[in-house]
Design a protein around this motif. Sequence first.
Motif, PDB file in Angstrom:
ATOM      1  N   ARG A 122       0.819  -1.211   0.000  1.00 46.09           N
ATOM      2  CA  ARG A 122       0.000   0.000   0.000  1.00 46.09           C
ATOM      3  C   ARG A 122       0.856   1.267   0.000  1.00 46.09           C
ATOM      4  NH1 ARG A 122      -5.240  -0.708   0.285  1.00 46.09           N
ATOM      5  NH2 ARG A 122      -6.157  -2.580   1.207  1.00 46.09           N
ATOM      6  N   SER A 123       2.135   1.113   0.271  1.00 50.57           N
ATOM      7  CA  SER A 123       3.032   2.264   0.371  1.00 50.57           C
ATOM      8  C   SER A 123       3.637   2.611  -0.983  1.00 50.57           C
ATOM      9  CB  SER A 123       4.148   1.960   1.379  1.00 50.57           C
ATOM     10  OG  SER A 123       3.613   1.616   2.643  1.00 50.57           O
ATOM     11  N   GLU A 124       4.198   3.807  -1.066  1.00 45.75           N
ATOM     12  CA  GLU A 124       4.848   4.229  -2.304  1.00 45.75           C
ATOM     13  C   GLU A 124       5.929   5.264  -2.002  1.00 45.75           C
ATOM     14  OE1 GLU A 124       1.770   7.722  -3.773  1.00 45.75           O
ATOM     15  OE2 GLU A 124       1.476   5.674  -4.528  1.00 45.75           O
ATOM     16  N   CYS A 125       6.958   5.278  -2.844  1.00 44.89           N
ATOM     17  CA  CYS A 125       8.085   6.197  -2.673  1.00 44.89           C
ATOM     18  C   CYS A 125       8.599   6.647  -4.032  1.00 44.89           C
ATOM     19  CB  CYS A 125       9.245   5.534  -1.921  1.00 44.89           C
ATOM     20  SG  CYS A 125       8.958   5.259  -0.166  1.00 44.89           S
ATOM     21  N   SER A 126       9.183   7.832  -4.057  1.00 45.37           N
ATOM     22  CA  SER A 126       9.899   8.310  -5.238  1.00 45.37           C
ATOM     23  C   SER A 126      11.289   8.748  -4.785  1.00 45.37           C
ATOM     24  CB  SER A 126       9.159   9.479  -5.894  1.00 45.37           C
ATOM     25  OG  SER A 126       9.041  10.570  -4.994  1.00 45.37           O
ATOM     26  N   HIS A 127      12.296   8.426  -5.579  1.00 44.50           N
ATOM     27  CA  HIS A 127      13.662   8.773  -5.188  1.00 44.50           C
ATOM     28  C   HIS A 127      14.341   9.622  -6.251  1.00 44.50           C
ATOM     29  CE1 HIS A 127      14.540   5.232  -7.767  1.00 44.50           C
ATOM     30  NE2 HIS A 127      15.668   5.893  -8.038  1.00 44.50           N
ATOM     31  N   GLY A 135      17.727  11.569  -2.221  1.00 48.92           N
ATOM     32  CA  GLY A 135      16.518  11.903  -1.480  1.00 48.92           C
ATOM     33  C   GLY A 135      15.402  10.934  -1.825  1.00 48.92           C
ATOM     34  N   MET A 136      14.514  10.709  -0.872  1.00 50.01           N
ATOM     35  CA  MET A 136      13.407   9.781  -1.099  1.00 50.01           C
ATOM     36  C   MET A 136      12.178  10.285  -0.363  1.00 50.01           C
ATOM     37  SD  MET A 136      13.466   5.657  -0.593  1.00 50.01           S
ATOM     38  CE  MET A 136      13.106   4.718  -2.049  1.00 50.01           C
ATOM     39  N   SER A 137      11.107  10.561  -1.116  1.00 50.11           N
ATOM     40  CA  SER A 137       9.846  10.998  -0.526  1.00 50.11           C
ATOM     41  C   SER A 137       8.881   9.820  -0.499  1.00 50.11           C
ATOM     42  CB  SER A 137       9.245  12.146  -1.338  1.00 50.11           C
ATOM     43  OG  SER A 137      10.120  13.266  -1.342  1.00 50.11           O
ATOM     44  N   CYS A 138       8.308   9.558   0.673  1.00 50.96           N
ATOM     45  CA  CYS A 138       7.502   8.340   0.841  1.00 50.96           C
ATOM     46  C   CYS A 138       6.173   8.612   1.525  1.00 50.96           C
ATOM     47  CB  CYS A 138       8.269   7.314   1.680  1.00 50.96           C
ATOM     48  SG  CYS A 138       9.801   6.719   0.942  1.00 50.96           S
ATOM     49  N   THR A 139       5.208   7.788   1.173  1.00 50.65           N
ATOM     50  CA  THR A 139       3.948   7.678   1.906  1.00 50.65           C
ATOM     51  C   THR A 139       3.873   6.246   2.398  1.00 50.65           C
ATOM     52  OG1 THR A 139       2.861   9.341   0.528  1.00 50.65           O
ATOM     53  CG2 THR A 139       1.443   7.875   1.803  1.00 50.65           C
ATOM     54  N   PRO A 176      -0.880   2.600  20.009  1.00 50.19           N
ATOM     55  CA  PRO A 176      -1.376   1.214  20.080  1.00 50.19           C
ATOM     56  C   PRO A 176      -2.665   1.018  19.297  1.00 50.19           C
ATOM     57  CG  PRO A 176      -1.726   2.375  22.155  1.00 50.19           C
ATOM     58  CD  PRO A 176      -0.854   3.255  21.311  1.00 50.19           C
ATOM     59  N   ARG A 177      -2.757  -0.147  18.665  1.00 48.05           N
ATOM     60  CA  ARG A 177      -3.935  -0.540  17.893  1.00 48.05           C
ATOM     61  C   ARG A 177      -4.352   0.573  16.931  1.00 48.05           C
ATOM     62  NH1 ARG A 177      -5.877  -5.031  19.025  1.00 48.05           N
ATOM     63  NH2 ARG A 177      -7.952  -4.605  18.192  1.00 48.05           N
ATOM     64  N   SER A 178      -3.412   0.926  16.063  1.00 52.71           N
ATOM     65  CA  SER A 178      -3.647   2.062  15.170  1.00 52.71           C
ATOM     66  C   SER A 178      -3.226   1.746  13.746  1.00 52.71           C
ATOM     67  CB  SER A 178      -2.868   3.288  15.659  1.00 52.71           C
ATOM     68  OG  SER A 178      -1.464   3.045  15.578  1.00 52.71           O
ATOM     69  N   LYS A 179      -3.805   2.528  12.816  1.00 56.43           N
ATOM     70  CA  LYS A 179      -3.380   2.531  11.419  1.00 56.43           C
ATOM     71  C   LYS A 179      -2.753   3.893  11.162  1.00 56.43           C
ATOM     72  CE  LYS A 179      -7.478   1.706   9.834  1.00 56.43           C
ATOM     73  NZ  LYS A 179      -8.566   1.485   8.837  1.00 56.43           N
ATOM     74  N   THR A 180      -1.468   3.895  10.841  1.00 60.19           N
ATOM     75  CA  THR A 180      -0.731   5.151  10.712  1.00 60.19           C
ATOM     76  C   THR A 180      -0.262   5.354   9.279  1.00 60.19           C
ATOM     77  OG1 THR A 180       0.054   4.946  12.995  1.00 60.19           O
ATOM     78  CG2 THR A 180       1.214   6.503  11.574  1.00 60.19           C
ATOM     79  N   ILE A 181      -0.506   6.553   8.757  1.00 60.82           N
ATOM     80  CA  ILE A 181       0.004   6.939   7.443  1.00 60.82           C
ATOM     81  C   ILE A 181       1.113   7.966   7.667  1.00 60.82           C
ATOM     82  CG2 ILE A 181      -0.527   7.935   5.198  1.00 60.82           C
ATOM     83  CD1 ILE A 181      -3.413   7.084   5.581  1.00 60.82           C
ATOM     84  N   ILE A 182       2.299   7.644   7.225  1.00 59.38           N
ATOM     85  CA  ILE A 182       3.467   8.514   7.420  1.00 59.38           C
ATOM     86  C   ILE A 182       3.898   9.082   6.074  1.00 59.38           C
ATOM     87  CG2 ILE A 182       5.868   8.630   8.182  1.00 59.38           C
ATOM     88  CD1 ILE A 182       5.266   6.272  10.046  1.00 59.38           C
ATOM     89  N   LYS A 183       3.904  10.401   5.982  1.00 59.76           N
ATOM     90  CA  LYS A 183       4.423  11.081   4.796  1.00 59.76           C
ATOM     91  C   LYS A 183       5.708  11.784   5.200  1.00 59.76           C
ATOM     92  CE  LYS A 183      -0.018  11.709   2.477  1.00 59.76           C
ATOM     93  NZ  LYS A 183      -0.935  12.663   1.799  1.00 59.76           N
ATOM     94  N   THR A 184       6.823  11.375   4.623  1.00 59.04           N
ATOM     95  CA  THR A 184       8.112  11.897   5.054  1.00 59.04           C
ATOM     96  C   THR A 184       9.119  11.882   3.911  1.00 59.04           C
ATOM     97  OG1 THR A 184       9.818  11.671   6.765  1.00 59.04           O
ATOM     98  CG2 THR A 184       8.975   9.642   5.794  1.00 59.04           C
TER      99      THR A 184
END
Length: 215
Positions: A122-127, A135-139, A176-184
């Motif tokens: 489900r994740s994606e990145c561009s480098h 550099g790498m931008s990711c979701t 705890p018990r979470s769904k986390t979306i990280i954009k970094t």
Amino acid sequence: MCAVTIFSHKIISSVLLAFSVMSIAPLYNGRTVSDYIFESLGYSSWPEDGAHISVIPGVVLYFAALIWCAAAFRRTLPAAGLFLIFLSMGAASGISPATEYAAFSLKQFAPEKEAVEYLKHRSECSHLVERKRAGMSCTLYINHYGKGEQTISVTPDLSENIKDVTFKSKTFTVKPRSKTIIKTRFTGFYKGKAASDSGWSSEPELKVAILYTAE
């Protein structure tokens, strides 16, 4: 005898239709049952050409079972084909939330190392590599099934595409018990001669390690 034959046709075609839907519908982690079957047999579900070949047998089976099932029910169910299409679409849309609920229920008591799951599909990145800089931008999608807050370390890995690229790790806290979306965005450097490269990946290789668990 004829009634028994018709009944058996209904049962077999219905089972095949249900199996085909379950094999091609995406699970909570973005994968399918067909992916796991292919990989258990030693085949890649996503070859280098990018085609999702593991779902092709399931799609063929779906249409074959749909035609068979519609023919078997045509006398008792008006517009059987259309009804079965909508029924299978509804069932397919419910598989992802159902399997997600099962994952959170079954993994809540899992060991710490198994309580955090990186959802690669489900994740994606561009480098982007320019001379010596990278550099790498990711979701990123992270599920945490445990009951304690955890700090994780995430490190991109481009070794399969570009060697000698090293990225700095970043730490994140997941509840705890979470769904986390990280954009970094990750930064790094290229050890070889000055180079230029860019790309995008829908299944980025990342190393996710648990650093700390809060009580």
